[in-house]
Design a protein around this motif. Sequence first.
Motif, PDB file in Angstrom:
ATOM      1  N   THR A 112      38.223  46.889  42.997  1.00  0.00           N
ATOM      2  CA  THR A 112      38.002  48.312  43.232  1.00  0.00           C
ATOM      3  C   THR A 112      37.595  49.071  41.976  1.00  0.00           C
ATOM      4  OG1 THR A 112      39.598  48.288  45.047  1.00  0.00           O
ATOM      5  CG2 THR A 112      39.115  50.436  44.061  1.00  0.00           C
ATOM      6  N   LEU A 113      38.166  48.711  40.830  1.00  0.00           N
ATOM      7  CA  LEU A 113      37.999  49.529  39.624  1.00  0.00           C
ATOM      8  C   LEU A 113      36.775  49.172  38.791  1.00  0.00           C
ATOM      9  CD1 LEU A 113      41.723  49.700  38.431  1.00  0.00           C
ATOM     10  CD2 LEU A 113      40.450  51.422  39.730  1.00  0.00           C
ATOM     11  N   GLY A 145      47.354  52.000  46.504  1.00  0.00           N
ATOM     12  CA  GLY A 145      48.539  51.888  45.654  1.00  0.00           C
ATOM     13  C   GLY A 145      48.177  51.797  44.181  1.00  0.00           C
ATOM     14  N   VAL A 146      47.114  51.060  43.853  1.00  0.00           N
ATOM     15  CA  VAL A 146      46.660  50.952  42.459  1.00  0.00           C
ATOM     16  C   VAL A 146      46.267  52.324  41.927  1.00  0.00           C
ATOM     17  CG1 VAL A 146      44.859  49.998  40.957  1.00  0.00           C
ATOM     18  CG2 VAL A 146      45.909  48.566  42.721  1.00  0.00           C
ATOM     19  N   VAL A 147      45.501  53.060  42.713  1.00  0.00           N
ATOM     20  CA  VAL A 147      45.062  54.395  42.297  1.00  0.00           C
ATOM     21  C   VAL A 147      46.248  55.354  42.253  1.00  0.00           C
ATOM     22  CG1 VAL A 147      43.621  56.362  42.942  1.00  0.00           C
ATOM     23  CG2 VAL A 147      42.738  54.029  43.168  1.00  0.00           C
ATOM     24  N   ALA A 148      47.176  55.199  43.194  1.00  0.00           N
ATOM     25  CA  ALA A 148      48.334  56.089  43.240  1.00  0.00           C
ATOM     26  C   ALA A 148      49.129  56.042  41.953  1.00  0.00           C
ATOM     27  CB  ALA A 148      49.226  55.716  44.429  1.00  0.00           C
ATOM     28  N   ALA A 149      49.153  54.876  41.287  1.00  0.00           N
ATOM     29  CA  ALA A 149      49.869  54.761  40.017  1.00  0.00           C
ATOM     30  C   ALA A 149      49.241  55.637  38.940  1.00  0.00           C
ATOM     31  CB  ALA A 149      49.890  53.310  39.558  1.00  0.00           C
ATOM     32  N   GLY A 166      37.078  40.273  52.711  1.00  0.00           N
ATOM     33  CA  GLY A 166      37.595  41.493  53.330  1.00  0.00           C
ATOM     34  C   GLY A 166      38.266  42.405  52.325  1.00  0.00           C
ATOM     35  N   ASN A 167      39.036  41.832  51.402  1.00  0.00           N
ATOM     36  CA  ASN A 167      39.669  42.642  50.354  1.00  0.00           C
ATOM     37  C   ASN A 167      38.628  43.347  49.495  1.00  0.00           C
ATOM     38  OD1 ASN A 167      42.505  40.408  49.574  1.00  0.00           O
ATOM     39  ND2 ASN A 167      42.166  41.801  51.286  1.00  0.00           N
ATOM     40  N   LEU A 168      37.549  42.636  49.162  1.00  0.00           N
ATOM     41  CA  LEU A 168      36.480  43.233  48.352  1.00  0.00           C
ATOM     42  C   LEU A 168      35.849  44.411  49.079  1.00  0.00           C
ATOM     43  CD1 LEU A 168      34.436  43.260  46.006  1.00  0.00           C
ATOM     44  CD2 LEU A 168      33.156  41.477  47.214  1.00  0.00           C
ATOM     45  N   VAL A 169      35.504  44.220  50.340  1.00  0.00           N
ATOM     46  CA  VAL A 169      34.860  45.282  51.123  1.00  0.00           C
ATOM     47  C   VAL A 169      35.800  46.475  51.293  1.00  0.00           C
ATOM     48  CG1 VAL A 169      33.920  45.880  53.386  1.00  0.00           C
ATOM     49  CG2 VAL A 169      33.309  43.699  52.323  1.00  0.00           C
ATOM     50  N   GLY A 170      37.055  46.216  51.621  1.00  0.00           N
ATOM     51  CA  GLY A 170      37.999  47.300  51.855  1.00  0.00           C
ATOM     52  C   GLY A 170      38.277  48.123  50.619  1.00  0.00           C
ATOM     53  N   GLY A 171      38.499  47.458  49.473  1.00  0.00           N
ATOM     54  CA  GLY A 171      38.798  48.190  48.247  1.00  0.00           C
ATOM     55  C   GLY A 171      37.646  49.035  47.768  1.00  0.00           C
ATOM     56  N   PHE A 220      36.542  51.928  50.954  1.00  0.00           N
ATOM     57  CA  PHE A 220      37.459  52.996  51.354  1.00  0.00           C
ATOM     58  C   PHE A 220      38.242  53.623  50.204  1.00  0.00           C
ATOM     59  CE2 PHE A 220      36.960  50.388  55.223  1.00  0.00           C
ATOM     60  CZ  PHE A 220      36.465  51.372  56.064  1.00  0.00           C
ATOM     61  N   VAL A 221      38.166  53.015  49.020  1.00  0.00           N
ATOM     62  CA  VAL A 221      38.913  53.581  47.880  1.00  0.00           C
ATOM     63  C   VAL A 221      37.984  53.834  46.693  1.00  0.00           C
ATOM     64  CG1 VAL A 221      40.882  53.296  46.313  1.00  0.00           C
ATOM     65  CG2 VAL A 221      40.996  52.378  48.644  1.00  0.00           C
ATOM     66  N   GLY A 222      37.428  52.773  46.116  1.00  0.00           N
ATOM     67  CA  GLY A 222      36.641  52.932  44.900  1.00  0.00           C
ATOM     68  C   GLY A 222      35.430  53.831  45.060  1.00  0.00           C
TER      69      GLY A 222
END
Length: 295
Positions: free
Chosen positions: A83-84, A178-182, A243-248, A251-253
């Motif tokens: 994501t980052l 959760g990563v961003v929330a930190a 799926g993890n790559l697409v989702g992060g 919908f987040v990054g």
Amino acid sequence: MSYLSPPEFAGKMIDAGESKVFMSTRDTLIRATMAGAILGLAAAFAVTITVETGQPLLGALLFPVGFCMLYLLGFDLLTGVFTLTPLAWLDKRPGVTPRAILRNWGLVFVGNFAGAILVAVMMAVILTYGFSVDPNEVGQRLGDIGEGRTVGYADHGAAGMLTLFIRGVLCNWMVSTGVVAAMMSTSVSGKVIAMWMPILLFFYMGFEHSIVNMFLFPSGLMLGGDFSVMDYLVWNEIPTVVGNLVGGLTFVGFTLYATHARTGAARPRPAAKPAEPAEAAEPVEPSAAEQTKVG
């Protein structure tokens, strides 16, 4: 205040992605290995609680302790760097290239896998007294999880693969949140509270996390699960990683970057209406008492 506004933590996301791209190979591997190991221990902890109490919600409620620990210690999960790191490339940071990003992803994958496998072996030894006895109830549960979430998907063919992929997407939507929330808080308590909520959701809902699965499925194989390494790779790990790559990213990054780091131009405001001139006040006739007084 300990809370950072969205534009502030969006900037921290980009900076974090850039720093991870340029991190040394040594540090990247160490941090990724420790992250995989701690998350594996957290998964074993959650499964043990679920088996011993019969309450899956309690296991899910306590699983985030591992996630919070590893991020407070500055370790890296593949789901987080998915994501980052691309944000630094989108932001045109000097030296951040697709090749450099892929290098980081590869090193983190290897480190996460090494840490998760290490804990899987340790837990298999503990649960079988060094493979001298049959696994206990917790070990049997780990084997069942591995079988149900590989062969179970394969039994449904393409529909099972689609379900697996979407569970991977939804998982990293929550995990990367959760990563961003930190980054939203400068206090330890604020970081923990913000991280805890989306991680609890993903674990209880049974979404697919590639790093958690690096622990669950190898340990399941060692503890008698009726599935193969190829089942694990084809019917779980590889689709879950995609799926993890697409989702992060989706919908987040990319979403937070687009709306907080590169905010669209504001719509023009309507012109204010000119104030109407005040009407001249009519002269007030003096009262009879005032006229008498004046006279």
